[in-house]
Design a protein around this motif. Structure first.
Motif, PDB file in Angstrom:
ATOM      1  N   CYS A 192     -49.518  81.156 -91.832  1.00 11.12           N
ATOM      2  CA  CYS A 192     -49.223  82.254 -92.643  1.00 11.12           C
ATOM      3  C   CYS A 192     -47.709  82.285 -93.178  1.00 11.12           C
ATOM      4  O   CYS A 192     -46.943  81.952 -92.399  1.00 11.12           O
ATOM      5  CB  CYS A 192     -49.538  83.587 -92.009  1.00 11.12           C
ATOM      6  SG  CYS A 192     -48.713  85.262 -92.930  1.00 11.12           S
TER       7      CYS A 192
ATOM      8  N   THR B  71     -45.291  83.892 -90.853  1.00 10.42           N
ATOM      9  CA  THR B  71     -44.892  82.982 -89.539  1.00 10.42           C
ATOM     10  C   THR B  71     -44.017  81.929 -90.115  1.00 10.42           C
ATOM     11  O   THR B  71     -42.975  81.766 -89.448  1.00 10.42           O
ATOM     12  CB  THR B  71     -46.100  82.836 -89.043  1.00 10.42           C
ATOM     13  OG1 THR B  71     -47.209  83.635 -89.053  1.00 10.42           O
ATOM     14  CG2 THR B  71     -46.059  82.073 -87.731  1.00 10.42           C
TER      15      THR B  71
ATOM     16  N   VAL C 130     -43.865  93.092 -90.148  1.00  7.88           N
ATOM     17  CA  VAL C 130     -44.884  92.744 -91.276  1.00  7.88           C
ATOM     18  C   VAL C 130     -46.030  92.641 -90.843  1.00  7.88           C
ATOM     19  O   VAL C 130     -47.086  93.271 -91.353  1.00  7.88           O
ATOM     20  CB  VAL C 130     -44.295  91.371 -92.133  1.00  7.88           C
ATOM     21  CG1 VAL C 130     -45.295  91.042 -92.993  1.00  7.88           C
ATOM     22  CG2 VAL C 130     -42.899  91.631 -92.778  1.00  7.88           C
TER      23      VAL C 130
ATOM     24  N   ILE D 153     -50.323  87.574 -82.493  1.00  9.37           N
ATOM     25  CA  ILE D 153     -50.391  86.714 -83.785  1.00  9.37           C
ATOM     26  C   ILE D 153     -51.004  85.243 -83.402  1.00  9.37           C
ATOM     27  O   ILE D 153     -51.264  84.435 -84.150  1.00  9.37           O
ATOM     28  CB  ILE D 153     -49.256  86.520 -84.842  1.00  9.37           C
ATOM     29  CG1 ILE D 153     -48.158  85.674 -83.994  1.00  9.37           C
ATOM     30  CG2 ILE D 153     -48.781  87.819 -85.461  1.00  9.37           C
ATOM     31  CD1 ILE D 153     -47.009  85.452 -84.896  1.00  9.37           C
TER      32      ILE D 153
ATOM     33  N   CYS E 263     -52.656  82.966 -88.695  1.00 10.59           N
ATOM     34  CA  CYS E 263     -51.408  83.810 -88.427  1.00 10.59           C
ATOM     35  C   CYS E 263     -50.458  82.768 -87.605  1.00 10.59           C
ATOM     36  O   CYS E 263     -49.271  83.143 -87.977  1.00 10.59           O
ATOM     37  CB  CYS E 263     -51.759  85.035 -87.575  1.00 10.59           C
ATOM     38  SG  CYS E 263     -52.763  86.243 -88.300  1.00 10.59           S
TER      39      CYS E 263
END
Ligand code: SF4
Ligand code: SF4
Lengths: 472, 99
Positions: free
Chosen positions: A116, A119, A218, A292, A112
């Motif tokens: 990702c 991100t 999200v 995250i 994350c």
């Protein structure tokens, strides 16, 4: 979760309904600099260089990585896959999932925080925002200011830049599925097909919306991984943690104060960790699923510690057990090896081994029988029984091959048509084949027969398919 | 509202993606015949249409889920006149909200 969490009214005590409908406060995170910010920048650049660059790479006069949907063929460098190779895709998904489990168990949400796409694109979009609209304070001011020429110009420029970036992303995405060079030529001459245009706009719109507006929502409400990552955590997992044992009691003080004598911890309650957090949480309330793991708060806090002349690491990557005092930070490495991580590693190694082995020994030929339902079986003029089949043959090799077709299962079974065929590299061909048998030899209504297709130049390239031969 | 929208649109989107991939690997869209002719001429078009058909079906299902999820007090007529409703009640400001 610590007890402090319970005390935050917005999270625990508020009725569910209110939470669901609470208006989201727009988050304008403050930019940070530091070790982890540099890692993030490096990974944004690396992943995007790969993403935007890969479809342009050539291999053997074709696109190196192309999931050619229109031709139902997937090219990955020297390998070519067909829909029949679905098992490899499944294998790949299982491998990725296991790798994700392993990383998560060892070091939390590395995925994350650093790679990702959600991100990464948010980060890219925020760079643009910072460049065109200024820092977090200027942006907040701009949010509040009435619409005037300045706001219009800044916002307009930002969206223009975002849209260009988003469209390029959408174009690249489609370039993985249809040859990107043709796509580029078509785009340049404004003659893109309707479906390609649609997907470029759709993916571009999704990028713009997700990275420009939805952002942390999200992660909070849409990402399946964020919902279950906590089951892979245990007390030895490295996570971004606020060490309350050295931080508390928090409180403002002057730099000159001897905080130990004053009975204070090292947290000066400056709120920098909250200001930099892209998901808008306070890490001091303990591990939360919204976090995250981007480590922005580590960089932010370390800067403050440096200014105050305190030791760094009030917020740091560490494990729950360290904070509880079960072992020092130096013991983290030793605790990486534990049953959970060992099991993930062994599974990962086994499946990866099987995957590579089966790819390496894959026979580059595949044959399927397509039965023509209308014409099952008929009697020839000589009183023999004839069955007609369609063989679908895929030459998965980079070389052309000649094949012989034979059939077994019935005594004196004869291949009447197409005893030989040839196929070009990576070609799929359809060949009608007819089998003729003597009714004397046929016992029963339907008999198992097997086709054997054998390359003439390589004994290893052969495939067998079973089907049925119907009597009259 | 935003989150209800996410609840309705997003899970079907994920499922539609998976369903579309599974479906199109199993069946070549050009082999789906309707009266002897391929139903859809271009594969990319077929994948796209397939995706949206799956998505729409999922959206319908999610909408029904949300619809049936409403609790009794959301469906029942509120016994209090609007002005007397407790602070925070979504129907407080709404004079003619009854159901
Ligand atoms: S929570 Fe989900 S979307 Fe957000 S960064 Fe992690 S993986 Fe990406
Ligand atoms: S709490 Fe820290 S690591 Fe977690 S999301 Fe916020 S800034 Fe990133």
């Amino acid at each position: 979760m610590t007890d402090d969490k319970q005390a935050t009214p917005a999270s625990a005590d508020a009725p569910i309904e209110q939470q669901l409908y609470a208006i989201r406060q727009k988050i304008q995170p403050r930019a940070v600099h530091g070790v982890f910010a540099n890692w993030r920048i490096a990974l944004v650049l690396l992943t995007q260089a790969v993403y935007y660059g890969l479809p342009w790479l050539q291999w053997d006069n074709r696109q190196a990585v192309l999931f050619d949907l229109a031709a139902r063929k997937f090219y990955i460098f020297g390998l070519v896959f067909w829909p029949q190779d679905f098992v490899y895709l499944t294998g790949l998904l299982i491998l990725s999932a296991l790798a994700l489990f392993l990383f998560t168990a060892v070091a939390g949400r590395l995925w994350c925080g650093y790679v990702c796409p959600q991100t990464v694109y948010t980060e890219l979009f925020m760079w643009v925002e910072e460049w065109l609209e200024g820092d977090h304070l200027a942006r907040k001011k701009l949010d509040k200011s009435p619409w005037n020429a300045n706001k219009l110009r800044r916002r307009g420029l930002k969206h223009l830049a975002w849209i260009v970036l988003a469209l390029w992303t959408g174009f690249t995405f489609v370039g993985y599925f249809t040859p990107i060079q043709t796509l580029g030529a078509e785009a340049a001459s404004l003659s893109l097909g309707p479906w390609e245009t649609f997907w470029i706009l759709f993916y571009g719109f999704a990028t713009w919306g997700n990275a420009g507006f939805m952002r942390e929502q999200v992660c909070k409400y849409m990402c399946p991984y964020a919902r279950f990552q906590s089951v892979m955590f245990d007390s030895d997992t490295l996570t971004v943690t606020y060490d309350s044992s050295i931080g508390e009691p928090r409180g403002p003080r002057s730099k000159k104060t001897d905080y130990k004598a004053a009975g204070l911890g090292t947290c000066i309650d400056c709120n920098v960790c909250v200001q930099v957090c892209p998901t808008g949480i306070d890490i001091r309330n303990g591990l939360q699923y919204e976090c995250i793991g981007c480590a922005a708060c580590i960089d932010g806090c370390d800067q403050i510690m440096d200014k105050m002349g305190y030791p760094r690491g009030l917020i740091r990557y560490t494990t729950e057990n360290v904070v509880k005092g079960k072992y020092p930070d130096a013991g983290i490495i030793k605790h990486v090896l534990r049953p959970r991580t060992l099991i993930y590693t062994v599974l990962l190694a086994l499946i990866a081994g099987a995957f590579v082995y089966s790819l390496a020994t894959r026979v580059p030929l595949r044959v399927d029988v397509v039965r023509d339902r209308a014409a099952l079986s008929k009697e020839t003029d000589e009183g023999m029984i004839e069955n007609v089949y369609r063989l679908q043959l895929i030459n998965m090799d980079g070389q052309p091959h000649r094949y012989t077709i034979s059939a077994q299962g019935i005594d004196d079974l004869e291949v009447a048509a197409a005893r030989e065929t040839t196929a070009a590299p990576f070609q799929t061909i359809d060949i009608p084949v007819s089998l003729i048998a003597d009714p004397e030899e046929l016992k029963g209504r339907s008999i198992e027969v097997t086709f054997t297709i054998q390359a003439t130049d390589d004994p290893r390239i052969r495939d067998e398919v079973a089907t049925k031969f119907f009597n009259r | 509202m935003m989150q209800r929208l996410i609840h309705i649109l997003w899970p079907p989107f994920l499922v539609a993606g998976v369903a579309d991939i599974l479906f199109t690997t199993l069946f070549d869209p050009l082999e789906i015949l309707y009266r002897g002719e391929p139903l859809i001429e271009h594969r990319i078009a077929a994948y796209t249409i397939g995706f949206f058909v799956f998505w729409l079906l999922g959206i319908a299902s999610s909408m029904l889920t949300c619809y049936f999820q409403r609790g009794a007090d959301e469906i029942n007529r509120c016994p209090l006149p609007p002005r007397n409703r407790p602070a925070g009640c979504p129907k407080r400001e709404d004079e003619d909200a009854c159901c």
